[in-house]
Scaffold this motif. Structure first.
Motif, short mmCIF file in Angstrom:
data_model
loop_
_atom_site.label_atom_id
_atom_site.label_comp_id
_atom_site.label_asym_id
_atom_site.label_seq_id
_atom_site.Cartn_x
_atom_site.Cartn_y
_atom_site.Cartn_z
N LEU A 126 0.84 -1.21 0.00
CA LEU A 126 0.00 0.00 0.00
C LEU A 126 0.87 1.26 0.00
N GLU A 127 1.84 1.29 0.90
CA GLU A 127 2.67 2.49 1.04
C GLU A 127 3.47 2.78 -0.22
N ARG A 128 3.99 1.73 -0.84
CA ARG A 128 4.77 1.95 -2.07
C ARG A 128 3.87 2.38 -3.22
N ALA A 129 2.69 1.78 -3.31
CA ALA A 129 1.73 2.18 -4.36
C ALA A 129 1.31 3.63 -4.17
N GLU A 130 1.08 4.04 -2.93
CA GLU A 130 0.67 5.42 -2.64
C GLU A 130 1.75 6.40 -3.08
N GLN A 131 3.00 6.07 -2.86
CA GLN A 131 4.10 6.93 -3.30
C GLN A 131 4.07 7.13 -4.82
N GLU A 132 3.86 6.02 -5.54
CA GLU A 132 3.83 6.09 -7.00
C GLU A 132 2.64 6.90 -7.49
N LEU A 133 1.51 6.67 -6.89
CA LEU A 133 0.28 7.36 -7.29
C LEU A 133 0.40 8.88 -7.09
N VAL A 134 0.93 9.27 -5.97
CA VAL A 134 1.08 10.70 -5.70
C VAL A 134 2.09 11.32 -6.66
N LYS A 135 3.18 10.61 -6.90
CA LYS A 135 4.24 11.16 -7.76
C LYS A 135 3.74 11.40 -9.19
N VAL A 136 3.13 10.41 -9.80
CA VAL A 136 2.67 10.60 -11.18
C VAL A 136 1.51 11.59 -11.24
N SER A 137 0.73 11.67 -10.17
CA SER A 137 -0.38 12.62 -10.12
C SER A 137 0.12 14.06 -10.10
N GLN A 138 1.36 14.24 -9.71
CA GLN A 138 1.94 15.58 -9.64
C GLN A 138 2.74 15.95 -10.89
N PHE A 139 2.78 15.06 -11.87
CA PHE A 139 3.36 15.43 -13.17
C PHE A 139 2.59 16.64 -13.70
N LYS A 140 3.25 17.48 -14.49
CA LYS A 140 2.56 18.67 -15.03
C LYS A 140 1.39 18.29 -15.92
N ASP A 141 1.51 17.19 -16.63
CA ASP A 141 0.41 16.64 -17.42
C ASP A 141 0.79 15.20 -17.77
N TRP A 142 -0.11 14.50 -18.44
CA TRP A 142 0.15 13.13 -18.85
C TRP A 142 0.33 13.02 -20.37
N ASN A 143 0.73 14.13 -20.97
CA ASN A 143 1.08 14.20 -22.39
C ASN A 143 -0.12 13.95 -23.32
N PRO A 144 -1.10 14.85 -23.28
CA PRO A 144 -2.31 14.65 -24.08
C PRO A 144 -2.10 14.70 -25.59
N SER A 145 -0.97 15.25 -26.05
CA SER A 145 -0.73 15.29 -27.50
C SER A 145 -0.52 13.88 -28.07
N HIS A 146 -0.16 12.92 -27.22
CA HIS A 146 -0.11 11.50 -27.61
C HIS A 146 -1.00 10.78 -26.61
N PHE A 147 -2.29 10.71 -26.94
CA PHE A 147 -3.30 10.45 -25.91
C PHE A 147 -3.25 9.04 -25.32
N LEU A 148 -2.58 8.11 -25.99
CA LEU A 148 -2.40 6.80 -25.37
C LEU A 148 -1.72 6.95 -24.02
N ASP A 149 -0.79 7.91 -23.93
CA ASP A 149 -0.06 8.14 -22.69
C ASP A 149 -1.02 8.52 -21.56
N VAL A 150 -1.97 9.40 -21.87
CA VAL A 150 -2.97 9.82 -20.90
C VAL A 150 -3.86 8.64 -20.50
N ALA A 151 -4.30 7.90 -21.49
CA ALA A 151 -5.24 6.80 -21.22
C ALA A 151 -4.63 5.75 -20.31
N GLU A 152 -3.40 5.35 -20.60
CA GLU A 152 -2.79 4.30 -19.78
C GLU A 152 -2.45 4.81 -18.39
#
Length: 624
Positions: free
Chosen positions: A113-139
């Motif tokens: 749980l603790e390790r998953a939470e770290q990963e979730l918070v980190k990627v959630s704080q990316f500036k974006d998930w690269n919508p210009s290549h929307f597969l990146d956002v979807a996954e």
């Protein structure tokens, strides 16, 4: 930009609410509490029961747990793009979060749980998930949503707030921006992946904005019908084996999730051909263990979680005959599959001891890229396998590979396909990879045109992009397993007709027969076969192929006195990938104008006794 996007979303929702916009979800009033995606609370017990009674499931479970332990010390992901893609980070996010979330739900050990939470918070704080290549956002949205939903009761409030906002603003909202959502009208894997990923986001945050969630899911149910139509009529997937593993797997992730939440998949799984497509994937693997990797496909096979969904859904356990073999091998490479934990969910009601060998020796599917897949046995070491491809180069991810074939015998692949070249290796050098017109730069890439495939070329010219070849006929007689394809359209203006047939005779050897009629101009036809074997040329149209201590004879029985030759497979462009260890073997024949000609080539495995006097029938008689 964010304010504009929010305004657009709000306007859409407000307008559609007035007119009762939901086509599928109008009568949905409540959904289950978290976790609601794929595996409800308490359903872990079915998985634990399966683990306790079956060593195969126990071993797979242990593989996932061991890998989760290896993920724990890894640094969290960074937002580093490769070219125009962030996709490798999005995929790794799914893998890490899915594995860790599964490990926590089954074992209740907080380290996951603790390790998953770290990963979730980190990627959630990316500036974006690269919508210009929307597969990146979807996954990325799918990975974050699985973690948010599965771990909801145990995540800190602060983390949940960060993750929820990211799902909405970096996942769902960009999907309403017309600059990024062309996939809604696509009929290929982008539609399946993007609709699945964004719908997972909607399911995860459903209670926070029910109207927004319904809008996303309702839209997806309608949109995903487009690629699902492409499975008609028998389930052949136009983009090939590897992309089946992508598009179809995410399609199944979507169907499984909405079925779980709404107790229906709104009839989507009943789309003609869809439930038959597991047969396509299973038959796409030859007795060498290699897949028929036509078009933008890679050589490589392995456990496919979606096959367990199909087996469960159709109550056909023979679909798992090959999957069970993968489970028995317990290869560590399986942990690279980011969807692997879904196998434990879809397989929790499957008894692997009751899996039986398939009876069908030939599988034929029409559609955008028709194929015929033929074998003499599913389990014998000396079995023969042949795959024949029709279709069109114009199909998404298509090559000029119409009429190409692969052939296995004695556990080796003798006729092969080079498959794809990594996209970034071409894009980074300025190659315009995605043009699909006749004069596109795509066809200058060595691996992409018909001169690098086991098929025909006339005057060394490329196949016609707009051409299409069906599977014309096939036979199921165990002593004459065959299929034919009318490939005329891809050689327009060069021939009046061209038909190719492949057959396994008496379960001993293979015949490739071509029947060609020329137009009012002579032409030179080149017959070629791509191989990784060492080739030794003899006189009178005979060559001997050697590979891993085994042999195969290639013999041209018609025309007579053919001089076989080989061509180098090393390309001349600096952007082309090297094709080390491969050779093209074949011959050239000049055919006069207004003439009908037949080409017969025999592929004879070591140890096969062939009646040299046996006449090869015209293709029109192969139907009998």
């Amino acid at each position: 930009m964010k304010k504009i996007t929010l305004f657009v979303v709000s306007f859409i929702l407000a307008y559609s609410n007035i007119f009762g916009q939901f086509k599928y979800l109008n009568n949905v009033s409540k959904v289950a509490d978290h976790p609601r995606i794929l595996l409800l609370k308490g359903e872990e017990q079915a998985i634990l029961k399966n683990i306790a009674k079956d060593a195969h499931w126990k071993n797979l479970h242990r593989l996932i747990i061991d890998e989760s332990n290896k993920i724990i010390p890894l640094p969290t992901l960074e937002r580093i793009q490769i070219g125009r893609r962030l996709l490798d980070k999005s995929r790794e996010c799914i893998r890490r979060v899915f594995f860790l979330s599964y490990a926590f739900r089954i074992t209740k050990e907080r380290k996951y749980l603790e390790r998953a939470e770290q990963e979730l918070v980190k990627v959630s704080q990316f500036k974006d998930w690269n919508p210009s290549h929307f597969l990146d956002v979807a996954e990325m949205t799918m990975g974050v949503s699985i973690g948010y939903d599965w771990l909801f009761d145990d995540l800190s409030d602060a983390s949940k707030k960060i993750i929820k906002e990211a799902i909405i603003t970096k996942g769902i909202e960009p999907s309403f921006d017309e600059k990024f959502n062309g996939w809604l009208k696509a009929s290929h894997n982008w539609n399946q992946v993007c609709n699945a990923g964004i719908s997972y986001g909607a399911l995860a945050v459903y209670e926070n904005d029910e109207n927004l969630a319904k809008k996303v899911i309702d839209r997806a149910i309608e949109s995903i019908k487009l690629p699902m139509e492409d499975y008609k009529p028998e389930g052949a997937y136009p983009e090939g084996y590897s992309y089946w593993g992508y598009g179809t797997s995410f399609n199944v992730m979507f169907l499984s999730a909405i079925q779980q939440v709404f107790s229906t998949d709104f009839g989507l799984s009943e789309t003609a051909g869809f439930l038959k497509t597991a047969g396509y994937l299973q038959n796409m693997v030859g007795n060498s263990g290699k897949n028929f990797n036509y078009s933008d496909d890679r050589i490589g096979t392995g456990l496919n979680p979606a096959m367990f969904w199909f087996a469960n859904r159709t109550r056909n356990n023979s679909l798992l005959f090959t999957e069970k073999q993968y489970l028995q091998k317990q290869e560590n490479s399986m942990v690279k599959d980011r969807l692997l934990p879904a196998t434990m969910i879809w397989g929790k009601d499957i008894n692997l001891e009751k899996i039986v060998e398939p009876k069908q020796l030939i599988w034929v599917g029409q559609g955008k890229n028709p194929v015929a897949l033929i074998r003499t046995s599913w389990s014998k070491a000396d079995a023969i396998y042949v795959g024949l491809k029709g279709g069109s180069p114009s199909v998404n991810h298509g090559h000029m590979d119409i009429g190409s074939f692969v052939m296995d015998a004695n556990g080796e692949r003798w006729s092969m396909d080079l498959g794809m070249q990594e996209y970034e290796s071409l894009e980074s050098k300025g190659v315009k990879l995605w043009g699909m017109t006749q004069d596109s730069e795509r066809w200058q890439i060595y691996r992409y045109n018909n001169l690098a495939h086991s098929t025909l070329a006339f005057d060394n010219e490329f196949q016609k992009v707009e051409g299409y070849a069906p599977i014309s006929s096939f036979t199921e007689n165990s002593n004459f397993l065959s299929a034919t394809s009318d490939i005329t359209a891809v050689y327009k203006d060069k021939v009046a007709s061209a038909n190719r047939g492949v057959a396994i005779i008496d379960q001993k050897y293979v015949v490739i027969r071509d029947e060609i009629k020329t137009v009012e101009k002579e032409t030179t036809v080149r017959w070629a076969m791509m191989t990784a074997a060492d080739v030794k040329i003899f006189e009178n149209g005979v060559a001997e192929l050697h590979q891993n201590g085994k042999k195969l004879q290639l013999k041209v029985s018609e025309p007579n006195n053919i001089a076989l030759k080989t061509w180098s497979t090393q390309p001349t462009h600096d952007y082309d990938a090297p094709n080390t260890g491969t050779t093209l073997v074949g011959f050239e024949v000049k055919i006069p104008a207004n003439t009908s000609t037949s080409l017969n080539v025999l592929l004879i495995p070591e140890g096969a006794n062939v009646n040299n006097k046996q006449k090869i029938l015209p293709l029109k008689d192969w139907k009998k």
